[in-house]
Enzyme design. Structure first.
Site: not given
Length: 994
Positions: A684-685, A692, A705, A804
């Site tokens: 999904i990422g 992830v 992750k 971040d």
């Protein structure tokens, strides 16, 4: 001074003065007034009506004639006037006080103009007034109590102005009042109980103000009421359970966007005349009343965004026999159980059916195909299982179909190709497999297709290939979707080549095919996508060189071709000239490109490879190969012996977080099983230090992750995130469930962090994927993020700086509550005194990277990590949320920035919409940049002020000097005040006479 004259000469002079005033000194021709000349008697002029005997002006009707200028005070000389109708023009200035001289006046209508100033108090002298209509102007100040002394007034419309103060209690004295409209002003206080005396009242519209308190019990005495709208206030309390007995004639009932609690009145089914009922966006709970099928005229039923339902079987039984419905929404509630098969008995007229974001389970009934008038069907974010019924193809009027984020499996039915009017298709986040139906090409109006996160593959039958020999594994027929704007097939199992036919989709802005198994070369035809803003081809098996033609792409966001098998020289022109616009990471055979890529020189690389190949004699090469082979055999034998004696560690429990909290202890195998073996379909990422994956642990959705330990800094990021999150707890911080440091099945080191899955993804995806996120939702997210930063900077011991902050690190749960995540670069500050940091926390020692565009300028010059650095990132985040533009947008260069771009507009509301996200404008129906002609719309004015206020905070937070930036506590206070001042608004009803 007014000229003194008698009889109709006074009227003629007054009319000529009115004409001059309406022209406003302009030479612009107004057709309605062209007949106003000396050759005709004024009683023959357009818009003028006279008394037959006295030849005196009794009516002035210039409605809709586009006249400008202002209303002349000479209008007070037309002493026989009974009707003034100047609606729908471009009038400015004040309403002259001389209106109060017109003692015979019965109708005064100046609606839909741009008049300003206070309420003309002299109007209350016109005691014969039946209708007073000031709808949609810019009038301000309070509504005077003297209005209550107008004995014959039947219709009072003060809607869509800027009136402040309270609703005058004296209005309850106007016993003749039939319609009262005060909507879209800035009225405060409670609803006066005296309004309950208006026994003849049929319409009461108080929507979109800031009224508070409860509904006064006296209001339930208004038995003649047909329309009641209280939408968009701050009202609380409950709706009277026996409301249906008090309002026997009620047709339109709007209570949405308040803070009402309790249940939906059980007596609702007694209001046989009810047509529309809206209680969306409150805090109602419990079940839906029975007997709604007895309401023969009910066409609109909106329960969205409450806490209704029990989550159990039977919650949806109320939908049976609603035979007149056109609109039904239970979106974002707690309705559970299965969709009853009787849904097929719903009204044949139903056009909107929104069941998304609930707890609905079971199959989608085949009977859904009976609802052939459906235009929009939404069932996303539930727990639906089974296959999509082929009967969906019967819904030939369907324009929007959202089944995303459920547990649907099987194939996409080919009957979906029957939906010729479809423009949005959302099936993402399911377990669908097989190929995309070829006949999807028949849906020629498709603009947005969301198929990511499934198990779709490229298998196409031989029959299909033989009959459509131009089609490859991924249907090239998609190239016939000429209106396609958004295509997401990411995180599936597609293979074969990316079809060149995609280049024919000239309207395509977003192309996401990452995390599949595509191979072959990047199609040259992609360079034809002149509208492209975002192209992601990453994490596939693409090979060959990067086509130089891609340099011509004018992508405003990103071209991501990372983690493939690309080789050769990276282009240096166009999009490849700006590092923020493209990513080629993870392609190990690339060379050249701009210096910032730090890739090897192409000529040296090629020469070194040639020298190596040419300089080694064949005998040497053979000797080396034999040595490597026997070495490998010896190592394998040794490893086998050791592994027999040493127990495997890949099933050992994971380490838990520090800090003494109770956390899940997970092994590599548990995470492997939870994510389907870390399947590509579950990605999904993809971030800087890893990927992830979505997964399910028991019945709990999780996000895992997995750190890419080959990346420099991944281990440090893992440790930093564990350390930062070990002791902090806040509703707006992403909660870590566990971290795993173990070995995988091959004996390699494995590190992963486990979080609760956020079903609505990241803020990044909502801002830049044309998904609907309205202005108030954006403000709510901003407040959530600010709350998290306030905790980290002021309430956390020791203090933590995130380092971040950006949209992709802001995640949204099922209720759109924002959670700040990804603490891989976070820094724990030991010394708070004057922000003097120790050497170990300096930029040089830590090498802070952050993300380009969000990193404060002092970090780039070696400055220390500080809370003010987070404030810069937060300010940029706010500006991006309002403008829809990333800080790396190609619009910005060395001479300007997102901060400067917004700063010039922050003090000028009138042109603030020039920089506001087009999706916000679309929400306000301003897609065609027509906001200048909509200035009289109070929705538009409120949105203008809200956007300007948020931008002002963003600019104050993102100043170059750290010491001048706004502190998070001050920013949060301002944002909360904006929320109070500009609560969510929605127009629900206007007056009945149009």
């Amino acid at each position: 001074m007014m000229r003194k004259a008698s009889g109709n000469e006074t009227d003629r002079v007054a009319l000529l003065a009115i004409k001059a005033s309406l022209f406003g000194g302009s030479s612009e021709s107004v057709e309605a007034l062209s007949s106003w000349n000396a050759s005709l008697h004024f009683c023959n002029w357009v818009g003028v009506t006279c008394d037959g005997r006295l030849q005196r002006v009794t009516a002035l009707d210039l409605a809709g004639h586009n006249t400008g200028g202002s209303i002349s005070p000479f209008i007070g000389n037309l002493s026989f006037l009974r009707v003034i109708n100047l609606t729908r023009n471009r009038l400015e200035g004040f309403i002259p006080k001389e209106i109060g001289l017109l003692s015979r006046l019965e109708v005064f209508n100046v609606s839909y103009n741009s008049l300003h100033g206070a309420f003309p108090l002299q109007l209350t002298n016109c005691t014969r007034l039946l209708t007073l209509d000031l709808y949609t102007n810019g009038l301000s100040g309070i509504i005077p109590d003297q209005l209550g002394s107008m004995p014959k007034l039947q219709n009072l419309y003060l809607d869509i102005n800027i009136f402040t103060g309270q609703v005058p209690g004296s209005l309850g004295n106007i016993s003749s009042l039939i319609e009262l409209g005060l909507c879209q002003n800035r009225l405060q206080g409670s609803i006066p109980s005296s309004l309950g005396k208006l026994k003849s009242l049929k319409l009461l519209n108080l929507e979109i103000n800031s009224l508070s308190g409860i509904i006064p019990s006296s209001l339930y005495n208004l038995t003649s009421l047909q329309t009641l709208s209280l939408v968009g206030n701050q009202l609380s309390g409950t709706l009277a359970p026996n409301m249906g007995l008090h309002f026997p004639h009620l047709r339109l009932a709007f209570f949405g966007e308040n803070s009402f609690t309790g249940i939906i009145p059980p007596s609702l089914s007694n209001i046989s005349s009810l047509q529309r009922f809206d209680v969306a966006a409150n805090n109602l709970y419990g079940n839906t009343p029975e007997g709604l099928g007895r309401l023969p005229y009910l066409e609109w039923f909106n329960l969205a965004a409450n806490n209704l339902g029990s989550g159990n079987e039977g919650d949806l039984d109320f939908m049976t026999n609603l035979t007149s419905l056109r609109f039904l929404s239970i979106f974002r509630n707690r309705f559970g159980g299965m969709i009853p098969h009787s849904i097929g008995n719903l009204s044949s007229k139903i056009e909107y059916l929104w069941l998304g974001s609930n707890m609905i389970s079971g199959h989608i009934p085949v009977e859904i195909g009976n609802l052939t008038s459906l235009v929009r069907l939404r069932m996303e974010n539930n727990s639906l299982t089974g296959e999509i019924p082929s009967s969906i193809g019967n819904l030939v009027e369907l324009q929007q179909l959202f089944f995303g984020r459920n547990r649907l499996y099987g194939t996409i039915p080919s009957s979906i190709g029957n939906l010729k009017s479809l423009f949005q298709l959302g099936l993402e986040g399911n377990w669908l497999e097989g190929s995309i139906p070829i006949n999807l090409q028949h849906c020629s109006r498709l603009q947005k297709v969301y198929l990511g996160g499934n198990k779709l593959s490229g298998m196409v039958s031989e029959e299909l290939i033989s009959s459509l020999d131009q089609f490859g594994y991924f249907p090239a027929a998609v190239g016939k979707l000429m209106n396609l704007n958004y295509l997401d097939i990411s995180s599936n199992k597609f293979f074969g080549e990316i079809p060149a036919e995609l280049g024919k989709c000239s309207s395509l802005e977003y192309l996401k095919v990452q995390a599949n198994s595509f191979e072959g070369r990047i199609p040259l035809s992609l360079a034809s996508l002149k509208s492209a803003q975002y192209i992601d081809l990453s994490n596939n098996n693409l090979s060959g060189e990067i086509p130089s033609e891609l340099q011509d792409l004018r992508i405003s966001q990103v071209l991501n071709i990372s983690f493939n098998q690309l080789e050769g020289e990276v282009p240096t022109k166009g999009i490849f000239s700006k590092l923020s616009r493209f990513s080629v990471e993870g392609n190990k055979k690339l060379c050249g490109g701009i210096p910032k890529l730090h890739l090897p020189n192409c000529s040296r690389t090629i020469q070194r490879e040639n020298d190596t190949r040419c300089s080694m004699p064949t005998v040497v090469i053979i000797a080396i190969a034999i040595s490597i082979f026997f070495g490998f055999v010896l190592v394998s034998i040794f490893t086998w012996i050791v592994c027999r004696k040493v127990p495997k560690r890949n099933n050992t429990p994971a380490i838990s977080l520090l800090g003494g909290g109770q956390y899940l202890r997970l092994s590599y195998k548990q995470l492997w099983d939870a994510t389907n073996g870390f399947s590509v379909a579950n990605i999904i990422g993809v971030g800087s230090f890893g990927s992830v994956y979505s997964g399910v642990l028991g019945d709990k959705p999780i996000a895992v992750k997995v750190m890419n330990l080959e990346k420099h800094g991944a281990v440090k990021s893992f440790k930093a995130e564990c350390k930062a999150l070990s002791n902090i707890r806040h509703r707006n911080l992403l909660q870590i469930l566990s971290c795993c440091s173990s070995l995988d099945f091959k004996g390699n080191d494995f590190m992963a962090l486990v979080y609760e899955l956020m079903p609505n993804g990241s803020l990044e995806s909502w801002l830049h994927r044309s998904i609907i996120i309205n202005l108030i939702q954006r403000l709510d997210v901003a407040i959530d993020v600010a709350s998290a930063l306030e905790y980290l900077h002021h309430d956390c011991e020791p203090q933590i700086v995130h380092c971040d902050l950006k949209p992709s690190n802001v995640l949204l749960d099922a209720d759109m509550l924002a959670h700040v995540g990804d603490f891989g670069l976070a820094r724990i500050l030991r010394d708070r005194v004057s922000d003097n940091l120790s050497h170990e926390q300096s930029m040089s020692s830590l090498g802070i990277k952050g993300t380009v565009g969000y990193v404060p300028p002092e970090y780039g010059m070696g400055g220390n990590v500080s809370a003010q650095g987070d404030m810069y990132s937060f300010g940029i985040l706010l500006l991006e949320m309002v403008t829809g533009r990333r800080p790396t947008d190609e619009l910005f260069n060395a001479n300007t920035s997102l901060h400067n771009f917004c700063k010039s507009r922050a003090t000028n509301n009138s042109n603030i919409f020039d920089i506001v996200d087009s999706h916000v404008l679309a929400e306000l129906n301003l897609e065609n940049n027509d906001y200048e002609t909509n200035q009289e719309d109070m929705n538009v004015k409120r949105a203008q002020d809200c956007c300007a206020a948020i931008i002002e905070v963003g600019v104050a937070c993102s100043l170059d000097s750290p010491n001048e930036r706004m502190d998070i506590r001050d920013a949060l206070k301002v944002l909360r005040n904006i929320k109070i001042k500009f609560p969510e608004r929605r127009v629900g009803v206007h007056r009945q006479n149009g």
